[in-house]
Design a protein around this motif. Structure first.
Motif: not given
Length: 377
Positions: A4-11
């Motif tokens: 993981l190299t960045a913030a992410i947003s998912v359901d």
């Protein structure tokens, strides 16, 4: 899988890239964006230790389970388990997964925990529930299988497969359909609020999700408040390719009603996998000397059961799984943490229960509660 190299947003965030996480991703990706996170590379948890006896029979016989949770619930649990094996077969076919999936019958041998009289009563209860089982006498076993036991149950509708190939294929399908799959990412904290959850990771990047499902075996960053569950160590051995064994073993899984019990199955390339000797310990499986000792014990027990088989050990391994008083899994919301679910496949039916977990949680997130969810809560 990548880090993981960045913030992410998912359901939905799924923590755990084993068979439970892979099946969960397949189910939820039908109408949601999904991220799968694991602190290890794929398949390095309990999935790697699985011997993949895909049975609908639960560790606790139907008669004994009925004594603990009532006859109606026990029958529902057994019937749902049978449906799950059938559903998994459909998934493998639909996804065109090559994992050595084969239909198998199951031979449940009388032992020191449940003798032939108990197995005869078990068949009566199963027949009343519509489960495909038949009682075999000691004479039947000698004549048909060359086995020396006082009785057994022969059941239809189980299967066998390669768990690593199955899991890897499901994860590849998920990635191809857009799932974000990240390894070497450990979730160290979970924060919930009215609109979702924030997963704090050791990479320094957060994952924001509407819901989180923990499919991480028995390793959780939060307290689940479970009672009556314990971690069990288990061992298995595999023979060399081309081992000569009775022809009936090619399409039959074998296990016994003993404590600890022995189980065995064959593989498509002519190996015999034998396991058991479980101990109520979360750490015993990590012991090298115990690994050697257990391998000898399992091989000796196999020799007593099938003296005609010349078994040369090629591989020995151990792992851990969870156990509960009923042999049923825990599939439920995490107390005190909104939008969070946990899956714990207690008992020896981990892959079967993973199918059920994906269905129950998938239904709940879509607002259509599963009629059997109460069995696993």
């Amino acid at each position: 899988m990548r880090t993981l190299t960045a913030a992410i947003s998912v359901d939905v965030a799924i923590v755990g890239a084993g068979i439970s996480g892979a099946l969960m991703a397949r189910e939820l990706m039908q109408d949601r964006s999904v991220a799968v996170l694991d602190r290890r590379p794929p398949l390095q948890g309990s999935t790697l230790a699985s011997t993949a006896l895909l049975q609908w029979e639960i560790d606790l016989p139907l008669t004994a389970l009925a004594d603990r949770i009532g006859s109606a619930k026990a029958r529902r649990a057994y019937l749902r388990s049978a449906c799950a094996v059938s559903d998994l077969k459909s998934i493998v076919a639909e996804e065109r997964i090559r994992c050595g999936f084969q239909d198998r019958s199951t031979l449940y041998l009388a032992g020191d925990a449940y003798g032939h009289r108990a197995l005869k009563a078990e068949v009566e209860d199963r027949s009343a529930a519509g489960l495909p089982s038949a009682y075999l006498t000691a004479g039947d076993l000698r004549d048909r299988y060359g086995l020396n036991r006082t009785g057994a149950i022969l059941s239809q509708g189980s299967a066998a497969a390669d768990p690593a190939q199955l899991t890897a294929a499901l994860l590849r399908r998920a990635a191809d359909r857009g799932a974000a799959i990240h390894s070497s990412v450990e979730v160290v904290d979970v924060l919930s609020d009215p609109s979702g959850v924030t997963l704090v990771t050791d990479t320094g990047h957060v994952v924001r999700a509407g819901s989180v499902v923990f499919c991480s075996g028995y390793e959780f960053p939060v307290d689940l408040g479970l009672s009556g569950a314990q971690i069990v160590s288990t061992w298995a051995i595999a023979s060399e390719q081309g081992t000569v064994f009775p022809a009936w073993l090619r399409d039959t899984l074998v296990w016994e009603a003993s404590a600890p019990y022995l189980y065995l199955r064959t593989t498509g390339d002519g190996r015999l996998i034998v396991g058991g000797e479980d101990e109520q310990s979360a750490t015993a499986h990590a012991s090298g000397p115990k690994l050697e000792q257990k391998a000898r014990t399992i091989r000796r027990k196999l020799g007593k059961l099938l003296p005609e088989v010349e078994f040369r050990i090629e591989r020995v391994w151990a792992g851990a799984f969870g156990d509960s008083a009923t042999g049923l899994p825990s599939i439920r919301r995490i107390p005190g943490l909104d939008h969070a679910w946990a899956v714990q496949g207690f008992g020896g039916n981990g892959i079967t229960y993973s199918v059920i977990a994906s269905q129950i949680i998938g239904a709940a997130l879509r607002g259509r509660p599963d009629p059997d969810a109460d069995l696993y809560a």
